[in-house]
Design a protein around this motif. Structure first.
Motif, PDB file in Angstrom:
ATOM      1  N   LEU A  25       0.842  -1.198   0.000  1.00  0.00           N
ATOM      2  CA  LEU A  25       0.000   0.000   0.000  1.00  0.00           C
ATOM      3  C   LEU A  25       0.874   1.244   0.000  1.00  0.00           C
ATOM      4  O   LEU A  25       1.839   1.335   0.758  1.00  0.00           O
ATOM      5  CB  LEU A  25      -0.914  -0.011   1.240  1.00  0.00           C
ATOM      6  N   SER A  26       0.539   2.190  -0.871  1.00  0.00           N
ATOM      7  CA  SER A  26       1.196   3.497  -0.867  1.00  0.00           C
ATOM      8  C   SER A  26       0.139   4.584  -0.861  1.00  0.00           C
ATOM      9  O   SER A  26      -0.938   4.431  -1.458  1.00  0.00           O
ATOM     10  CB  SER A  26       2.132   3.653  -2.069  1.00  0.00           C
ATOM     11  N   PHE A  27       0.461   5.685  -0.179  1.00  0.00           N
ATOM     12  CA  PHE A  27      -0.523   6.744   0.059  1.00  0.00           C
ATOM     13  C   PHE A  27       0.161   8.097  -0.061  1.00  0.00           C
ATOM     14  O   PHE A  27       1.233   8.317   0.510  1.00  0.00           O
ATOM     15  CB  PHE A  27      -1.109   6.584   1.468  1.00  0.00           C
ATOM     16  N   ALA A  28      -0.435   8.985  -0.837  1.00  0.00           N
ATOM     17  CA  ALA A  28       0.058  10.357  -0.970  1.00  0.00           C
ATOM     18  C   ALA A  28      -1.021  11.312  -0.507  1.00  0.00           C
ATOM     19  O   ALA A  28      -2.152  11.293  -1.020  1.00  0.00           O
ATOM     20  CB  ALA A  28       0.444  10.656  -2.414  1.00  0.00           C
ATOM     21  N   VAL A  29      -0.679  12.150   0.475  1.00  0.00           N
ATOM     22  CA  VAL A  29      -1.633  13.110   1.025  1.00  0.00           C
ATOM     23  C   VAL A  29      -2.016  14.150  -0.027  1.00  0.00           C
ATOM     24  O   VAL A  29      -3.194  14.493  -0.188  1.00  0.00           O
ATOM     25  CB  VAL A  29      -1.045  13.800   2.276  1.00  0.00           C
ATOM     26  N   ASP A  30      -1.036  14.652  -0.740  1.00  0.00           N
ATOM     27  CA  ASP A  30      -1.266  15.740  -1.699  1.00  0.00           C
ATOM     28  C   ASP A  30      -1.376  15.177  -3.107  1.00  0.00           C
ATOM     29  O   ASP A  30      -0.489  15.354  -3.944  1.00  0.00           O
ATOM     30  CB  ASP A  30      -0.128  16.758  -1.607  1.00  0.00           C
ATOM     31  N   GLY A  31      -2.461  14.485  -3.374  1.00  0.00           N
ATOM     32  CA  GLY A  31      -2.642  13.825  -4.647  1.00  0.00           C
ATOM     33  C   GLY A  31      -3.682  14.510  -5.517  1.00  0.00           C
ATOM     34  O   GLY A  31      -3.999  15.692  -5.337  1.00  0.00           O
ATOM     35  N   VAL A  75      -9.686  -6.634   5.579  1.00  0.00           N
ATOM     36  CA  VAL A  75     -10.173  -5.283   5.880  1.00  0.00           C
ATOM     37  C   VAL A  75      -9.373  -4.677   7.027  1.00  0.00           C
ATOM     38  O   VAL A  75      -8.931  -3.517   6.958  1.00  0.00           O
ATOM     39  CB  VAL A  75     -11.679  -5.322   6.223  1.00  0.00           C
ATOM     40  N   GLU A  76      -9.165  -5.454   8.077  1.00  0.00           N
ATOM     41  CA  GLU A  76      -8.413  -4.984   9.239  1.00  0.00           C
ATOM     42  C   GLU A  76      -6.985  -4.599   8.858  1.00  0.00           C
ATOM     43  O   GLU A  76      -6.491  -3.523   9.221  1.00  0.00           O
ATOM     44  CB  GLU A  76      -8.383  -6.077  10.305  1.00  0.00           C
ATOM     45  N   ASP A  77      -6.323  -5.442   8.095  1.00  0.00           N
ATOM     46  CA  ASP A  77      -4.912  -5.201   7.768  1.00  0.00           C
ATOM     47  C   ASP A  77      -4.743  -4.039   6.799  1.00  0.00           C
ATOM     48  O   ASP A  77      -3.739  -3.317   6.855  1.00  0.00           O
ATOM     49  CB  ASP A  77      -4.277  -6.474   7.211  1.00  0.00           C
ATOM     50  N   ILE A  78      -5.706  -3.820   5.908  1.00  0.00           N
ATOM     51  CA  ILE A  78      -5.652  -2.642   5.046  1.00  0.00           C
ATOM     52  C   ILE A  78      -5.811  -1.377   5.884  1.00  0.00           C
ATOM     53  O   ILE A  78      -5.128  -0.374   5.654  1.00  0.00           O
ATOM     54  CB  ILE A  78      -6.705  -2.725   3.927  1.00  0.00           C
ATOM     55  N   GLY A  79      -6.685  -1.404   6.881  1.00  0.00           N
ATOM     56  CA  GLY A  79      -6.811  -0.276   7.804  1.00  0.00           C
ATOM     57  C   GLY A  79      -5.512   0.007   8.542  1.00  0.00           C
ATOM     58  O   GLY A  79      -5.092   1.164   8.676  1.00  0.00           O
ATOM     59  N   ILE A  80      -4.836  -1.049   8.983  1.00  0.00           N
ATOM     60  CA  ILE A  80      -3.543  -0.909   9.653  1.00  0.00           C
ATOM     61  C   ILE A  80      -2.523  -0.263   8.716  1.00  0.00           C
ATOM     62  O   ILE A  80      -1.843   0.703   9.077  1.00  0.00           O
ATOM     63  CB  ILE A  80      -3.038  -2.291  10.131  1.00  0.00           C
ATOM     64  N   CYS A  81      -2.443  -0.763   7.496  1.00  0.00           N
ATOM     65  CA  CYS A  81      -1.453  -0.256   6.536  1.00  0.00           C
ATOM     66  C   CYS A  81      -1.741   1.195   6.142  1.00  0.00           C
ATOM     67  O   CYS A  81      -0.815   2.008   6.028  1.00  0.00           O
ATOM     68  CB  CYS A  81      -1.429  -1.140   5.291  1.00  0.00           C
ATOM     69  N   LEU A  82      -3.009   1.526   5.950  1.00  0.00           N
ATOM     70  CA  LEU A  82      -3.362   2.897   5.596  1.00  0.00           C
ATOM     71  C   LEU A  82      -2.989   3.854   6.725  1.00  0.00           C
ATOM     72  O   LEU A  82      -2.448   4.937   6.486  1.00  0.00           O
ATOM     73  CB  LEU A  82      -4.849   2.999   5.273  1.00  0.00           C
ATOM     74  N   GLY A  83      -3.245   3.460   7.956  1.00  0.00           N
ATOM     75  CA  GLY A  83      -2.867   4.292   9.093  1.00  0.00           C
ATOM     76  C   GLY A  83      -1.366   4.488   9.204  1.00  0.00           C
ATOM     77  O   GLY A  83      -0.893   5.599   9.462  1.00  0.00           O
ATOM     78  N   GLN A  84      -0.609   3.416   8.972  1.00  0.00           N
ATOM     79  CA  GLN A  84       0.851   3.517   9.049  1.00  0.00           C
ATOM     80  C   GLN A  84       1.399   4.452   7.978  1.00  0.00           C
ATOM     81  O   GLN A  84       2.314   5.243   8.241  1.00  0.00           O
ATOM     82  CB  GLN A  84       1.469   2.124   8.907  1.00  0.00           C
ATOM     83  N   LEU A 151      -6.001   3.986  15.016  1.00  0.00           N
ATOM     84  CA  LEU A 151      -4.973   3.522  15.942  1.00  0.00           C
ATOM     85  C   LEU A 151      -3.583   3.676  15.331  1.00  0.00           C
ATOM     86  O   LEU A 151      -2.677   4.252  15.950  1.00  0.00           O
ATOM     87  CB  LEU A 151      -5.229   2.058  16.292  1.00  0.00           C
ATOM     88  N   GLU A 152      -3.412   3.191  14.106  1.00  0.00           N
ATOM     89  CA  GLU A 152      -2.085   3.215  13.489  1.00  0.00           C
ATOM     90  C   GLU A 152      -1.688   4.618  13.018  1.00  0.00           C
ATOM     91  O   GLU A 152      -0.497   4.943  12.994  1.00  0.00           O
ATOM     92  CB  GLU A 152      -2.039   2.232  12.317  1.00  0.00           C
ATOM     93  N   ALA A 153      -2.661   5.446  12.669  1.00  0.00           N
ATOM     94  CA  ALA A 153      -2.368   6.826  12.276  1.00  0.00           C
ATOM     95  C   ALA A 153      -2.189   7.726  13.505  1.00  0.00           C
ATOM     96  O   ALA A 153      -1.806   8.885  13.364  1.00  0.00           O
ATOM     97  CB  ALA A 153      -3.476   7.375  11.392  1.00  0.00           C
ATOM     98  N   ARG A 154      -2.476   7.191  14.681  1.00  0.00           N
ATOM     99  CA  ARG A 154      -2.384   7.923  15.942  1.00  0.00           C
ATOM    100  C   ARG A 154      -3.207   9.217  15.884  1.00  0.00           C
ATOM    101  O   ARG A 154      -2.725  10.310  16.164  1.00  0.00           O
ATOM    102  CB  ARG A 154      -0.923   8.207  16.316  1.00  0.00           C
ATOM    103  N   MET A 155      -4.477   9.040  15.503  1.00  0.00           N
ATOM    104  CA  MET A 155      -5.373  10.187  15.457  1.00  0.00           C
ATOM    105  C   MET A 155      -6.627   9.913  16.279  1.00  0.00           C
ATOM    106  O   MET A 155      -6.986   8.762  16.543  1.00  0.00           O
ATOM    107  CB  MET A 155      -5.770  10.527  14.018  1.00  0.00           C
ATOM    108  N   THR A 156      -7.262  10.993  16.686  1.00  0.00           N
ATOM    109  CA  THR A 156      -8.579  10.906  17.293  1.00  0.00           C
ATOM    110  C   THR A 156      -9.602  10.981  16.171  1.00  0.00           C
ATOM    111  O   THR A 156      -9.585  11.916  15.367  1.00  0.00           O
ATOM    112  CB  THR A 156      -8.801  12.060  18.287  1.00  0.00           C
ATOM    113  N   LEU A 157     -10.484   9.988  16.124  1.00  0.00           N
ATOM    114  CA  LEU A 157     -11.466   9.889  15.050  1.00  0.00           C
ATOM    115  C   LEU A 157     -12.847   9.622  15.644  1.00  0.00           C
ATOM    116  O   LEU A 157     -13.033   8.659  16.375  1.00  0.00           O
ATOM    117  CB  LEU A 157     -11.068   8.753  14.095  1.00  0.00           C
ATOM    118  N   HIS A 158     -13.784  10.523  15.342  1.00  0.00           N
ATOM    119  CA  HIS A 158     -15.180  10.338  15.743  1.00  0.00           C
ATOM    120  C   HIS A 158     -16.018  10.206  14.476  1.00  0.00           C
ATOM    121  O   HIS A 158     -15.925  11.061  13.579  1.00  0.00           O
ATOM    122  CB  HIS A 158     -15.681  11.521  16.573  1.00  0.00           C
ATOM    123  N   VAL A 159     -16.803   9.148  14.408  1.00  0.00           N
ATOM    124  CA  VAL A 159     -17.665   8.904  13.253  1.00  0.00           C
ATOM    125  C   VAL A 159     -19.098   8.753  13.747  1.00  0.00           C
ATOM    126  O   VAL A 159     -19.381   7.923  14.615  1.00  0.00           O
ATOM    127  CB  VAL A 159     -17.224   7.636  12.496  1.00  0.00           C
TER     128      VAL A 159
END
Length: 202
Positions: A25-31, A75-84, A151-159
């Motif tokens: 998985l690769s992620f760019a914030v400014d895409g 699903v769980e592991d993709i969430g982990i990777c996206l957060g990292q 959890l992996e992104a170390r953010m507070t998230l309310h949904v």
């Protein structure tokens, strides 16, 4: 993490292989909203595509998992990777807005996502779906994905899903709102000197 190259590009990538899943998985914030997503979970592919488009990110996911058992591990592991990768991409978080709150409607459904890129992982979730399944996808996995992402992104998230009648619409509103809120929270505010915290670090 947090090196000069990373701060300039605001990107992250990870490879994660276990006995249950194999993910790149690769992620760019400014895409520009470009998504290349191949997983064994079609509904998640659709949701990640929406998240990427509405957040104006670039996301590449290649994932294979033990979906013959169920979709949970994938699903769980993709969430982990996206957060990292988000944590890696943001580096020391200098100049970011940090907070965001976004409402998104999807026909009769209304979802709200509130983010604090706080370095304090916390997740609150208020959603009651009419159906436990969307196609073959279990709605309980939305919680699993979002919690591991936070959890992996170390953010507070309310949904909060305020209301809705169609489960697909309700979850779609969540992922659109997640993309838009994360886009706002990660955006650079030229007025911010250093990090937006009285502690001096995030």
């Amino acid at each position: 993490m947090g090196n000069e190259n990373n701060k300039a590009e605001r990107t992250g990538s990870v490879s994660r292989k276990t006995n249950e899943t194999d993910i790149q998985l690769s992620f760019a914030v400014d895409g520009t909203g470009q998504a290349e997503i191949e997983t064994d979970v079609p509904f998640l592919n659709h949701m990640l595509d929406l998240f990427t488009k509405h957040g104006q990110f670039d996301l590449n996911v290649q994932a294979r998992g033990d979906v013959d058992i169920d979709d949970h591990h994938t699903v769980e592991d993709i969430g982990i990777c996206l957060g990292q990768t988000l944590l890696e991409a943001l580096g020391d978080k200098k100049g970011i807005k940090r907070y965001a709150s976004v409402f998104v409607p999807m026909d009769e459904a209304l979802a709200q996502v509130i983010i604090d890129l706080s370095n304090r992982p916390h997740f609150e979730y208020r959603a009651e779906y009419p159906s436990q399944q969307v196609g073959s996808f279990s709605t309980e996995l939305v919680h699993e994905f979002l919690w591991k992402f936070a959890l992996e992104a170390r953010m507070t998230l309310h949904v909060i899903v305020h209301y809705g009648q169609n489960t697909h619409h309700m979850i779609e509103a969540v992922f659109k709102a997640l993309g838009r809120a994360l886009d706002e929270a990660t955006s650079i505010d030229p007025r911010v000197t250093g990090v937006p915290s009285t502690k001096g670090v995030l």
